[in-house]
Design an enzyme around this catalytic site. Structure first.
Site, PDB file in Angstrom:
ATOM      1  N   ARG A  72       0.842  -1.205   0.000  1.00 41.15           N
ATOM      2  CA  ARG A  72       0.000   0.000   0.000  1.00 41.15           C
ATOM      3  C   ARG A  72       0.869   1.243   0.000  1.00 41.15           C
ATOM      4  O   ARG A  72       2.002   1.220   0.479  1.00 41.15           O
ATOM      5  CB  ARG A  72      -0.976  -0.009   1.173  1.00 41.15           C
ATOM      6  CG  ARG A  72      -0.322  -0.071   2.515  1.00 41.15           C
ATOM      7  CD  ARG A  72      -1.363   0.019   3.630  1.00 41.15           C
ATOM      8  NE  ARG A  72      -0.707  -0.043   4.926  1.00 41.15           N
ATOM      9  CZ  ARG A  72      -1.320   0.095   6.085  1.00 41.15           C
ATOM     10  NH1 ARG A  72      -2.625   0.278   6.131  1.00 41.15           N
ATOM     11  NH2 ARG A  72      -0.646   0.051   7.213  1.00 41.15           N
ATOM     12  N   ASP A 130      -4.618   5.115  16.561  1.00 39.02           N
ATOM     13  CA  ASP A 130      -3.508   4.566  15.758  1.00 39.02           C
ATOM     14  C   ASP A 130      -3.960   4.296  14.329  1.00 39.02           C
ATOM     15  O   ASP A 130      -3.133   3.999  13.467  1.00 39.02           O
ATOM     16  CB  ASP A 130      -2.956   3.278  16.385  1.00 39.02           C
ATOM     17  CG  ASP A 130      -4.045   2.258  16.675  1.00 39.02           C
ATOM     18  OD1 ASP A 130      -4.982   2.592  17.424  1.00 39.02           O
ATOM     19  OD2 ASP A 130      -3.976   1.136  16.137  1.00 39.02           O
TER      20      ASP A 130
HETATM   21  P1  AMP Z   1      -5.230  -2.833  13.633  1.00 40.97           P
HETATM   22  O1  AMP Z   1      -6.389  -3.086  14.529  1.00 40.97           O
HETATM   23  O2  AMP Z   1      -5.206  -3.702  12.406  1.00 40.97           O
HETATM   24  O3  AMP Z   1      -5.060  -1.398  13.326  1.00 40.97           O
HETATM   25  O4  AMP Z   1      -3.929  -3.317  14.424  1.00 40.97           O
HETATM   26  C1  AMP Z   1      -3.622  -2.862  15.707  1.00 40.97           C
HETATM   27  C2  AMP Z   1      -2.186  -3.213  16.044  1.00 40.97           C
HETATM   28  O5  AMP Z   1      -1.974  -4.619  15.993  1.00 40.97           O
HETATM   29  C3  AMP Z   1      -1.165  -2.608  15.111  1.00 40.97           C
HETATM   30  O6  AMP Z   1      -0.061  -2.259  15.898  1.00 40.97           O
HETATM   31  C4  AMP Z   1      -0.845  -3.743  14.171  1.00 40.97           C
HETATM   32  O7  AMP Z   1       0.427  -3.608  13.609  1.00 40.97           O
HETATM   33  C5  AMP Z   1      -0.917  -4.941  15.094  1.00 40.97           C
HETATM   34  N1  AMP Z   1      -1.237  -6.191  14.389  1.00 40.97           N
HETATM   35  C6  AMP Z   1      -2.407  -6.515  13.802  1.00 40.97           C
HETATM   36  N2  AMP Z   1      -2.352  -7.749  13.253  1.00 40.97           N
HETATM   37  C7  AMP Z   1      -1.105  -8.218  13.473  1.00 40.97           C
HETATM   38  C8  AMP Z   1      -0.409  -9.440  13.162  1.00 40.97           C
HETATM   39  N3  AMP Z   1      -0.999 -10.428  12.493  1.00 40.97           N
HETATM   40  N4  AMP Z   1       0.873  -9.535  13.558  1.00 40.97           N
HETATM   41  C9  AMP Z   1       1.482  -8.558  14.239  1.00 40.97           C
HETATM   42  N5  AMP Z   1       0.891  -7.401  14.567  1.00 40.97           N
HETATM   43  C10 AMP Z   1      -0.386  -7.225  14.206  1.00 40.97           C
HETATM   44 MG    MG Z   2      -3.967  -0.179  12.459  1.00 42.47          MG
END
Ligand code: AMP
Ligand code: MG
Length: 485
Positions: free
Chosen positions: A166, A242
């Protein structure tokens, strides 16, 4: 300006973890051209290796960014790119700085318990939704490519792993500012604010108070962005701090979705149990997040705390007015009106109320409205068919037409204008799901290609594509969407 020129605490130098058997699902050739990337190279085996994280772009040192955030209102001091790694930065054909990131590229120091990977479903979803938003005219991160990795990722069950490439004006989030602010590192907050100004809002460098101006411009661009979501019936789904970019772009497509039936309290996300991020909550939550941003900037906003708080409150106080004027202007346009005033506001809110009572399809109601000007047309029938109680909508149509007549714009011109702001094609949840299922179950990319092609011209009616405009049959309705992380 390179993010890597900021202090080491801002990021971790980490390379993507190679994958065993990468395969291209889709390369966004138009976007590659806009970014000045060589199509020949991207389509070559080396290009695929770069998009899968097996090889680097020449001369770029990959890294993951540190950030914190408020998730569903709760403070989380250390998040960071847990599965995203920046692999490049370019100036696009218009001279804008653009960052390129792999999502699902393997673990980073910020991965916590996660595997750093992404499953095919969410990758295709983000590809489709972000590109649709772009074609609908909404500022957004974009999808340059999607590849499968040849490896399984384990969620509720094993799924095919994939990586999304992206691109964005930058990946600095409200949570990036909070990360340093919470640690009391005012110098880092300042360096980050300077980075954002130089790379995204260079015009502010000459401002007498660049940091105040930065808060102002971020407040205004979020008001604009969220107003655009509301015009289109888009629900982000996880507006954690975030997941809010200070670059003014829609970012982090997770359980996001477009409304089918209009319901202002609609929630799709399976993890949003209390409706914090419901459709109509989005402007309020936007302001809540911006308030966290302003708090992080406080030491830069005044000579002392009292002055800084006063400045922050005054700039945050502008959000409501900005949002109202962006929202009202856009709704007026959707109704084909030339100006935005008390009359247009009451027409728009009364129509939404009737739509809510009738659970009418959000997109089609606005799309078909212009056809009422051509009595007897098929679409004019369709418009009326969206409402159960004819008397309410007939009386609204009477009022609307009276205002139109007073404006004296020809029906033809008006109808054209309306069709250019009210899309016929949005990425309907049930369709997106069908496209993903077809690829996952049968390796069939045909439906994905057709859907992307239809969504690239969301305002242009074409008899061949009408099935993409249809709301779901009762058996097809998607009631919940998932993060799929
Ligand atoms: P999100 O809810 O997708 O915005 O993710 C929240 C946090 O979790 C962010 O810091 C992401 O980088 C981390 N995160 C989400 N999925 C994964 C994954 N499969 N492995 C590592 N970090 C993750
Ligand atoms: Mg995120």
């Amino acid at each position: 300006m390179s993010y890597l020129s900021l202090p080491e605490s801002f990021f971790s130098r980490v390379a993507p973890t190679p994958v065993s058997e990468p395969k291209m699902i889709r390369l966004n050739e138009a976007l590659a051209a806009k970014l000045g990337l060589s199509l020949d190279e991207l389509k070559s085996p080396d290009g695929l290796s770069v998009l899968a994280g097996n090889k680097r772009f020449d001369g770029f040192e990959p890294f993951a960014m540190a950030y914190a955030g408020h998730q569903f209102g709760n403070w989380v001091p250390a998040l960071g790119d847990g599965r995203a790694i920046q692999i490049g930065a370019v100036l696009d054909s218009e001279g804008n700085e653009t960052s390129i990131q792999l999502k699902g590229a393997g673990p980073t120091p910020y991965s916590r318990q996660g595997d750093g990977r992404a499953a095919i479903g969410p990758v295709l979803r983000e590809y489709i939704l972000s590109e649709a938003m772009f074609s609908l005219g909404v500022p957004t991160t974009r999808a340059l490519a999607a590849v499968t990795t040849g490896e399984a990722v384990y969620r509720d069950r094993p799924e095919r792993g994939a990586i999304l490439t992206r691109v964005a004006a930058g990946f600095v989030r409200v949570g990036t500012f909070e990360y340093f602010s919470a640690r009391g590192q005012v110098d880092s907050v300042k360096a980050l604010a300077e980075y954002v100004i130089v790379s995204r809002y260079p015009g502010l460098m000459d401002s007498p108070h660049p940091f105040r101006s930065l808060l102002g411009v971020v407040v205004e661009s979020q008001a604009d962005l969220i107003a655009r979501w509301m015009h289109l019936g888009f629900i982000h789904g996880v507006m954690n701090t975030d997941n809010m970019s200070v670059m003014g772009e829609t970012i982090d497509y997770g359980p996001c979705a477009f409304l089918d039936e209009y319901n202002p309290s609609k929630v799709f996300s399976s993890i949003d149990r209390f409706g914090r991020y419901a459709f109509q909550q989005q402007p309020n939550i936007g302001l809540w997040n911006l308030t966290r941003f302003a708090e992080s900037l406080l030491p830069l906003l005044g000579e002392n705390e009292d002055e800084a708080v006063e400045v922050a409150q005054s700039i945050l106080g502008e959000f409501e007015g900005h949002f109202r004027s962006f929202y009202d202007a856009g709704m007026s346009k959707k109704l084909g009106l030339s100006s935005s005033n008390d009359q247009s506001r009451s027409l728009s809110s009364d129509l939404l109320e009737l739509m809510g009572e009738a659970s009418s399809d959000y997109t089609l109601t606005f799309r078909y409205l212009s056809s009422v000007l051509r009595e007897g047309s098929v679409s004019s029938h369709r418009f009326r068919g969206l409402f159960k109680d004819p008397s309410g909508i007939e009386s609204w149509l009477g009022r609307w037409q009276e205002v139109l007549r007073a404006e004296g714009v020809s029906d033809e011109v008006r109808s054209d204008r309306m069709l250019n702001v009210n899309p016929l094609f949005i990425p309907r949840n049930h369709r997106v799901q069908q496209v993903i299922d077809r690829f996952v179950e049968q390796d069939d990319l045909g439906p994905l290609e057709s859907m992307l092609s239809v969504l690239s011209s969301p305002f242009v009616e074409s008899a061949r594509n009408m099935a993409y405009a249809d709301p779901p049959e009762p058996s097809e309705v998607v009631r919940q969407t998932f993060c799929g992380t």
